[in-house]
Design a protein around this motif. Structure first.
Motif, PDB file in Angstrom:
ATOM      1  N   MET A   1       0.839  -1.202   0.000  1.00 46.11           N
ATOM      2  CA  MET A   1       0.000   0.000   0.000  1.00 46.11           C
ATOM      3  C   MET A   1       0.868   1.244   0.000  1.00 46.11           C
ATOM      4  SD  MET A   1      -3.022  -1.031   2.664  1.00 46.11           S
ATOM      5  CE  MET A   1      -3.835   0.533   2.376  1.00 46.11           C
ATOM      6  N   GLY A   2       0.368   2.315  -0.645  1.00 43.14           N
ATOM      7  CA  GLY A   2       1.128   3.557  -0.710  1.00 43.14           C
ATOM      8  C   GLY A   2       1.047   4.342   0.590  1.00 43.14           C
ATOM      9  N   ARG A   3       1.822   5.374   0.652  1.00 38.66           N
ATOM     10  CA  ARG A   3       1.854   6.227   1.833  1.00 38.66           C
ATOM     11  C   ARG A   3       0.556   7.025   1.937  1.00 38.66           C
ATOM     12  NH1 ARG A   3       6.398  10.722   1.759  1.00 38.66           N
ATOM     13  NH2 ARG A   3       4.994  11.412   0.089  1.00 38.66           N
ATOM     14  N   THR A   4       0.071   7.216   3.172  1.00 40.25           N
ATOM     15  CA  THR A   4      -1.141   8.007   3.390  1.00 40.25           C
ATOM     16  C   THR A   4      -0.879   9.457   3.018  1.00 40.25           C
ATOM     17  OG1 THR A   4      -1.815   6.555   5.199  1.00 40.25           O
ATOM     18  CG2 THR A   4      -2.857   8.728   5.077  1.00 40.25           C
ATOM     19  N   PRO A   5      -1.735  10.090   2.216  1.00 38.58           N
ATOM     20  CA  PRO A   5      -1.532  11.495   1.844  1.00 38.58           C
ATOM     21  C   PRO A   5      -1.492  12.397   3.076  1.00 38.58           C
ATOM     22  CG  PRO A   5      -3.235  10.486   0.479  1.00 38.58           C
ATOM     23  CD  PRO A   5      -2.931   9.513   1.564  1.00 38.58           C
ATOM     24  N   TRP A   6      -0.753  13.499   2.951  1.00 37.95           N
ATOM     25  CA  TRP A   6      -0.652  14.424   4.084  1.00 37.95           C
ATOM     26  C   TRP A   6      -1.921  15.250   4.270  1.00 37.95           C
ATOM     27  CZ3 TRP A   6      -1.095  19.749   3.525  1.00 37.95           C
ATOM     28  CH2 TRP A   6      -0.954  20.266   2.231  1.00 37.95           C
ATOM     29  N   LEU A   7      -2.701  15.430   3.164  1.00 39.33           N
ATOM     30  CA  LEU A   7      -3.898  16.267   3.220  1.00 39.33           C
ATOM     31  C   LEU A   7      -5.147  15.421   3.037  1.00 39.33           C
ATOM     32  CD1 LEU A   7      -5.409  18.990   3.210  1.00 39.33           C
ATOM     33  CD2 LEU A   7      -4.944  19.141   0.743  1.00 39.33           C
ATOM     34  N   THR A   8      -6.101  15.611   3.944  1.00 37.22           N
ATOM     35  CA  THR A   8      -7.412  14.961   3.833  1.00 37.22           C
ATOM     36  C   THR A   8      -8.492  16.036   3.852  1.00 37.22           C
ATOM     37  OG1 THR A   8      -6.615  13.000   5.026  1.00 37.22           O
ATOM     38  CG2 THR A   8      -9.002  13.274   4.807  1.00 37.22           C
ATOM     39  N   ILE A   9      -9.365  16.017   2.843  1.00 35.54           N
ATOM     40  CA  ILE A   9     -10.492  16.950   2.767  1.00 35.54           C
ATOM     41  C   ILE A   9     -11.739  16.183   3.189  1.00 35.54           C
ATOM     42  CG2 ILE A   9     -11.770  18.557   1.306  1.00 35.54           C
ATOM     43  CD1 ILE A   9      -9.352  18.486  -0.627  1.00 35.54           C
ATOM     44  N   ILE A  10     -12.365  16.639   4.263  1.00 36.48           N
ATOM     45  CA  ILE A  10     -13.517  15.933   4.818  1.00 36.48           C
ATOM     46  C   ILE A  10     -14.763  16.780   4.647  1.00 36.48           C
ATOM     47  CG2 ILE A  10     -14.597  15.098   6.950  1.00 36.48           C
ATOM     48  CD1 ILE A  10     -11.895  14.188   7.902  1.00 36.48           C
ATOM     49  N   GLY A  11     -15.791  16.187   4.042  1.00 36.10           N
ATOM     50  CA  GLY A  11     -17.086  16.838   3.944  1.00 36.10           C
ATOM     51  C   GLY A  11     -17.854  16.652   5.243  1.00 36.10           C
ATOM     52  N   LEU A  12     -18.357  17.745   5.773  1.00 33.92           N
ATOM     53  CA  LEU A  12     -19.019  17.721   7.075  1.00 33.92           C
ATOM     54  C   LEU A  12     -20.447  18.213   6.933  1.00 33.92           C
ATOM     55  CD1 LEU A  12     -18.432  17.157  10.102  1.00 33.92           C
ATOM     56  CD2 LEU A  12     -17.848  19.578  10.330  1.00 33.92           C
ATOM     57  N   GLY A  13     -21.384  17.451   7.492  1.00 33.97           N
ATOM     58  CA  GLY A  13     -22.779  17.863   7.475  1.00 33.97           C
ATOM     59  C   GLY A  13     -23.171  18.561   8.768  1.00 33.97           C
ATOM     60  N   GLU A  14     -24.413  19.019   8.818  1.00 36.68           N
ATOM     61  CA  GLU A  14     -24.893  19.744   9.993  1.00 36.68           C
ATOM     62  C   GLU A  14     -25.076  18.853  11.214  1.00 36.68           C
ATOM     63  OE1 GLU A  14     -25.402  23.207  10.339  1.00 36.68           O
ATOM     64  OE2 GLU A  14     -24.139  22.972   8.572  1.00 36.68           O
ATOM     65  N   ASN A  15     -25.035  17.533  11.013  1.00 40.51           N
ATOM     66  CA  ASN A  15     -25.132  16.636  12.159  1.00 40.51           C
ATOM     67  C   ASN A  15     -23.778  16.360  12.797  1.00 40.51           C
ATOM     68  OD1 ASN A  15     -24.131  15.158  10.044  1.00 40.51           O
ATOM     69  ND2 ASN A  15     -25.664  13.541  10.135  1.00 40.51           N
ATOM     70  N   GLY A  16     -22.740  17.071  12.344  1.00 38.69           N
ATOM     71  CA  GLY A  16     -21.424  16.990  12.972  1.00 38.69           C
ATOM     72  C   GLY A  16     -20.833  15.605  12.961  1.00 38.69           C
ATOM     73  N   PRO A  17     -20.294  15.133  14.077  1.00 41.57           N
ATOM     74  CA  PRO A  17     -19.593  13.850  14.109  1.00 41.57           C
ATOM     75  C   PRO A  17     -20.473  12.655  13.786  1.00 41.57           C
ATOM     76  CG  PRO A  17     -19.904  14.726  16.334  1.00 41.57           C
ATOM     77  CD  PRO A  17     -20.270  15.814  15.380  1.00 41.57           C
ATOM     78  N   GLU A  18     -21.794  12.781  13.977  1.00 40.18           N
ATOM     79  CA  GLU A  18     -22.677  11.645  13.726  1.00 40.18           C
ATOM     80  C   GLU A  18     -22.661  11.217  12.264  1.00 40.18           C
ATOM     81  OE1 GLU A  18     -26.594  12.297  15.142  1.00 40.18           O
ATOM     82  OE2 GLU A  18     -25.962  12.981  17.135  1.00 40.18           O
ATOM     83  N   LYS A  72       0.289  16.129   8.917  1.00 45.26           N
ATOM     84  CA  LYS A  72      -1.015  15.491   8.766  1.00 45.26           C
ATOM     85  C   LYS A  72      -2.096  16.564   8.963  1.00 45.26           C
ATOM     86  CE  LYS A  72       0.138  11.169   8.114  1.00 45.26           C
ATOM     87  NZ  LYS A  72      -0.207  10.456   6.849  1.00 45.26           N
ATOM     88  N   VAL A  73      -2.715  16.969   7.859  1.00 49.81           N
ATOM     89  CA  VAL A  73      -3.666  18.076   7.887  1.00 49.81           C
ATOM     90  C   VAL A  73      -5.031  17.593   7.408  1.00 49.81           C
ATOM     91  CG1 VAL A  73      -4.186  20.392   7.048  1.00 49.81           C
ATOM     92  CG2 VAL A  73      -1.809  19.717   7.427  1.00 49.81           C
ATOM     93  N   VAL A  74      -6.077  18.018   8.113  1.00 51.74           N
ATOM     94  CA  VAL A  74      -7.460  17.792   7.689  1.00 51.74           C
ATOM     95  C   VAL A  74      -8.099  19.152   7.425  1.00 51.74           C
ATOM     96  CG1 VAL A  74      -9.773  17.118   8.454  1.00 51.74           C
ATOM     97  CG2 VAL A  74      -7.851  15.570   8.804  1.00 51.74           C
ATOM     98  N   VAL A  75      -8.742  19.285   6.281  1.00 49.37           N
ATOM     99  CA  VAL A  75      -9.507  20.487   5.947  1.00 49.37           C
ATOM    100  C   VAL A  75     -10.989  20.117   5.942  1.00 49.37           C
ATOM    101  CG1 VAL A  75     -10.050  22.168   4.160  1.00 49.37           C
ATOM    102  CG2 VAL A  75      -7.671  21.597   4.634  1.00 49.37           C
ATOM    103  N   LEU A  76     -11.782  20.885   6.662  1.00 50.56           N
ATOM    104  CA  LEU A  76     -13.219  20.653   6.743  1.00 50.56           C
ATOM    105  C   LEU A  76     -13.955  21.509   5.718  1.00 50.56           C
ATOM    106  CD1 LEU A  76     -13.629  20.769  10.632  1.00 50.56           C
ATOM    107  CD2 LEU A  76     -13.290  18.755   9.194  1.00 50.56           C
ATOM    108  N   ALA A  77     -14.907  20.901   5.027  1.00 44.06           N
ATOM    109  CA  ALA A  77     -15.712  21.614   4.044  1.00 44.06           C
ATOM    110  C   ALA A  77     -17.159  21.148   4.189  1.00 44.06           C
ATOM    111  CB  ALA A  77     -15.202  21.363   2.632  1.00 44.06           C
ATOM    112  N   SER A  78     -18.067  21.849   3.553  1.00 43.61           N
ATOM    113  CA  SER A  78     -19.487  21.506   3.649  1.00 43.61           C
ATOM    114  C   SER A  78     -19.853  20.380   2.693  1.00 43.61           C
ATOM    115  CB  SER A  78     -20.356  22.729   3.328  1.00 43.61           C
ATOM    116  OG  SER A  78     -20.177  23.745   4.282  1.00 43.61           O
ATOM    117  N   GLY A  79     -20.563  19.383   3.198  1.00 45.69           N
ATOM    118  CA  GLY A  79     -21.133  18.347   2.352  1.00 45.69           C
ATOM    119  C   GLY A  79     -20.126  17.683   1.443  1.00 45.69           C
ATOM    120  N   ASP A  80     -20.417  17.716   0.154  1.00 48.20           N
ATOM    121  CA  ASP A  80     -19.496  17.189  -0.853  1.00 48.20           C
ATOM    122  C   ASP A  80     -18.585  18.328  -1.302  1.00 48.20           C
ATOM    123  OD1 ASP A  80     -18.148  16.179  -3.018  1.00 48.20           O
ATOM    124  OD2 ASP A  80     -19.912  15.290  -3.957  1.00 48.20           O
TER     125      ASP A  80
END
Length: 399
Positions: A1-18, A72-80
């Motif tokens: 398996m390849g190395r995990t990317p340093w940047l992850t873009i996560i889509g977040l909904g209004e229900n937060g962690p759920e 290791k960076v995570v960027v939060l964005a809305s939905g998709d």
């Protein structure tokens, strides 16, 4: 398996962690830094990583992100993040192995699921950072649309705009904070909005209705869609010009001698991915072109004030060129040197001198030469007769 990317873009909904997937949870747990708007960060309390609020203007956040490259960076964005979101801008220029994305359902998907609308037959527009006039070509009875808005106040602005265009009978469904504890859906006519404070994030689903003029999906829309001082390619001739120009998705047009901008505007109306630059020497007409484009929903039209060929310097190369004014040997000689081989050129002539000029260039370069004579019925005493317009000669050629 390849190395995990340093940047992850996560889509977040209004229900937060759920609403987070297991992969998103793992990425957040491993993150050294989490970046996002304050509202998104607030939806994820208890983060152990360093938190950075994404600044305004947006471009400054990209600069900060690039400084963090390698951590290791995570960027939060809305939905998709890749559906009218920031995902494509954030990932632009990064190698594919440096980033990954875990999207959540988009607001469009959530809205369609609440209303039971088929998303594939629904127009989706992001108006959170664009003028509401972009909706104008889509105000068509029996054609549904879902639009994203910047905030709750924009809902009232949208309703007023739709009513002002003659579609006050339209049914609006205002969808707030979908899929979260603050979710609320309010339905009303565009011309009878309730006195409600709508809260961000907000989308509006529209069922257009009313007596407003619909912009037809054809070449040669009615002349009265345009404000003009009389310098305009009229509807039948415009239809022939657009047919000869043959716009295709993603192509760029130079409209030389823009007049009222009708040729360039119809080029842009043909497909949302087309681009156009209108070159007009008179500042008053250039302003009118921009106003026509804005009103008809194609504010992406670029207007260059100046005379060709000088005004063409520095412009991106076009796929097609229309010459509606300023036709001369100097201009055509310049275009032959300036344009890429295969560029489509369409020129119109009305005077005998310019007609002879096109006949000469047709003999040199080939192409098709067409002479169009039109007549309209007009009163003649108590009867009617044909009133002829000036003949127009059209030359189309590939340079």
């Amino acid at each position: 398996m390849g190395r995990t990317p340093w940047l992850t873009i996560i889509g977040l909904g209004e229900n937060g962690p759920e609403g987070l997937s297991s992969a998103s949870r793992v990425a957040l747990g491993e993150a050294e830094v989490v970046m996002g708007p304050p509202r998104h960060l607030a939806l994820l309390p208890g983060l152990s990583a360093e938190q950075i609020e994404w600044p305004v203007p947006f471009s400054e956040g990209i600069e900060i992100l690039m400084v963090l490259r390698g951590r290791k960076v995570v960027v939060l964005a809305s939905g998709d993040p890749f559906c009218f979101g920031a995902g494509s801008v954030i990932a632009q220029g990064l190698p594919a192995d440096e980033w990954r994305a875990f999207p959540a359902p988009s607001t469009f998907s959530l809205a369609a699921s609440r209303l039971g609308w088929p998303l594939e037959r629904t127009t989706c527009l992001g108006l959170h950072a664009a003028p509401v006039t972009r909706l104008r070509p889509h105000l068509i009875p029996n054609r549904r649309a879902i639009v994203l808005l910047r905030d709750g106040k924009a809902v009232t602005e949208l309703a007023r705009y739709i009513s002002g265009e003659g579609f006050g009978d339209s049914r609006l469904h205002i969808l707030e904070a979908l899929d979260g504890p603050r979710e609320r859906i309010t339905s009303a006519r565009a011309d009878a909005m309730p006195s409600v404070d709508f809260l961000h994030p907000v989308a509006v689903a529209i069922e257009p209705a009313g007596s407003g003029k619909v912009i037809p999906h054809c070449s040669g829309i009615a002349d009265d869609f345009f404000e003009t001082d009389g310098q305009m390619t009229k509807r039948p001739i415009r239809a022939l010009a657009l047919s000869a120009l043959a716009p295709r998705s993603g192509e760029l047009l130079w409209d030389i001698g823009g007049g009222s901008g009708s040729i360039a505007i119809e080029w842009l109306l043909s497909d949302p991915e087309t681009q156009a630059i209108s070159i007009e020497p008179r500042a008053d007409r250039a302003g009118r072109i921009a106003e026509n484009a804005q009103r008809l929903g194609v504010d992406r039209l670029r207007v260059a004030i100046g005379s060709a060929p000088e005004a063409l310097d520095g412009l991106p190369r076009p796929d097609a060129v229309f010459i509606g004014g300023g036709l001369c040997k100097l201009l055509l000689d310049d275009l032959r040197q300036r344009l890429a081989p295969g560029t489509r050129l369409v020129a119109h002539a009305v005077t005998l001198e310019s007609e002879a000029f096109l006949a000469e260039w047709h003999q040199k370069l080939g192409g098709d030469l067409l002479r169009v004579e039109l007549a309209h019925s007009a009163p003649l005493g108590t009867r009617r007769a044909w009133k002829a317009a000036f003949p127009v000669v059209q030359w189309q050629v590939r340079l």
